[in-house]
Design an enzyme around this catalytic site. Structure first.
Site, PDB file in Angstrom:
ATOM      1  N   ASN A   1       0.625  -1.285  -0.214  1.00 28.11           N
ATOM      2  CA  ASN A   1      -0.241   0.122   0.197  1.00 28.11           C
ATOM      3  C   ASN A   1       1.361   1.383   0.265  1.00 28.11           C
ATOM      4  O   ASN A   1       2.086   1.393   1.117  1.00 28.11           O
ATOM      5  CB  ASN A   1      -0.491  -0.016   1.170  1.00 28.11           C
TER       6      ASN A   1
ATOM      7  N   VAL B   1       0.244   3.454   8.374  1.00 28.77           N
ATOM      8  CA  VAL B   1       1.962   3.182   8.536  1.00 28.77           C
ATOM      9  C   VAL B   1       3.231   3.992   7.636  1.00 28.77           C
ATOM     10  O   VAL B   1       3.169   3.081   6.401  1.00 28.77           O
ATOM     11  CB  VAL B   1       2.051   2.047   9.375  1.00 28.77           C
TER      12      VAL B   1
ATOM     13  N   HIS C   1       6.369  -1.325   4.017  1.00 21.43           N
ATOM     14  CA  HIS C   1       6.676  -2.629   4.623  1.00 21.43           C
ATOM     15  C   HIS C   1       5.613  -3.093   3.134  1.00 21.43           C
ATOM     16  O   HIS C   1       4.900  -2.671   2.262  1.00 21.43           O
ATOM     17  CB  HIS C   1       5.811  -2.460   5.951  1.00 21.43           C
TER      18      HIS C   1
HETATM   19  P1  DGP Z   1      -0.590  -0.305   5.637  1.00 20.20           P
HETATM   20  O1  DGP Z   1      -1.985  -0.265   5.826  1.00 20.20           O
HETATM   21  O2  DGP Z   1      -0.245  -1.111   4.657  1.00 20.20           O
HETATM   22  O3  DGP Z   1      -0.016   1.055   6.174  1.00 20.20           O
HETATM   23  O4  DGP Z   1      -0.797  -1.445   6.886  1.00 20.20           O
HETATM   24  C1  DGP Z   1      -0.206  -1.021   7.978  1.00 20.20           C
HETATM   25  C2  DGP Z   1      -0.453  -2.500   8.847  1.00 20.20           C
HETATM   26  O5  DGP Z   1       0.337  -2.688   9.939  1.00 20.20           O
HETATM   27  C3  DGP Z   1      -1.673  -2.979   9.203  1.00 20.20           C
HETATM   28  O6  DGP Z   1      -2.065  -3.799   8.122  1.00 20.20           O
HETATM   29  C4  DGP Z   1      -1.904  -3.215  10.900  1.00 20.20           C
HETATM   30  C5  DGP Z   1      -0.632  -3.082  11.139  1.00 20.20           C
HETATM   31  N1  DGP Z   1       0.184  -2.334  12.620  1.00 20.20           N
HETATM   32  C6  DGP Z   1      -0.311  -1.026  12.653  1.00 20.20           C
HETATM   33  N2  DGP Z   1      -0.097  -1.646  14.031  1.00 20.20           N
HETATM   34  C7  DGP Z   1       0.195  -2.151  14.153  1.00 20.20           C
HETATM   35  C8  DGP Z   1       1.106  -2.394  15.349  1.00 20.20           C
HETATM   36  O7  DGP Z   1       1.206  -2.087  16.278  1.00 20.20           O
HETATM   37  N3  DGP Z   1       1.675  -3.562  15.332  1.00 20.20           N
HETATM   38  C9  DGP Z   1       1.561  -4.602  14.543  1.00 20.20           C
HETATM   39  N4  DGP Z   1       2.407  -5.761  14.716  1.00 20.20           N
HETATM   40  N5  DGP Z   1       1.039  -4.387  13.134  1.00 20.20           N
HETATM   41  C10 DGP Z   1       0.517  -2.612  13.138  1.00 20.20           C
END
Ligand code: DGP
Length: 115
Positions: free
Chosen positions: A87, A96, A100
């Site tokens: 994304n 975020v 990633h």
């Molecule tokens: P995106 O929407 O592509 O930016 O994906 C961000 C992803 O990160 C989303 O699927 C949820 C995950 N995420 C957000 N905060 C945290 C966290 O604190 N820990 C973990 N393991 N994942 C998280």
């Protein structure tokens, strides 16, 4: 206050995360809100905000992310296939601001995002 990303804080051990892979360039953690039985995030240690911010210096890093994704998918038993998603930016649904890859697997991906 800190301007570190959530992912940098997880990488630095300031926040919890379930690590499934680590090397000198990337780490991988399980997604907090899994969208599939296997949902792993492959994250560079370097806090590049998004794919839009990659430059020529990041060519090896980008390759290492893909190679790590392939290794992790194998390690997670996804021999029947999986989906990689990056994304990017507001229209891409990125939440975020730290580059990633999402590895999604363990079920058939029925949602077709491209024709
Ligand atoms: P995106 O929407 O592509 O930016 O994906 C961000 C992803 O990160 C989303 O699927 C949820 C995950 N995420 C957000 N905060 C945290 C966290 O604190 N820990 C973990 N393991 N994942 C998280």
């Amino acid at each position: 206050m800190t301007d570190k990303t959530i992912f940098s804080r997880i990488i630095d051990g300031e926040l919890p995360g379930t690590f499934v892979y680590q090397d000198d360039v990337v780490v991988a953690i399980r997604d907090l809100k899994p969208a599939a039985p296997v949902h792993v995030l492959v994250i560079p240690r370097k806090p590049i905000p998004s794919l839009q911010h990659l430059d020529e210096n990041d060519v090896e890093l980008a390759g290492r992310m893909l190679l790590a994704a392939s290794r992790i998918a194998e390690q997670e038993g996804l021999e029947d296939g999986y989906r990689l998603i990056v994304n990017t930016g507001p229209n891409g649904g990125q939440t975020v601001p730290h580059l990633h890859l999402h590895i999604l697997g363990g079920r058939k991906m029925t949602e077709r995002m491209v024709p």
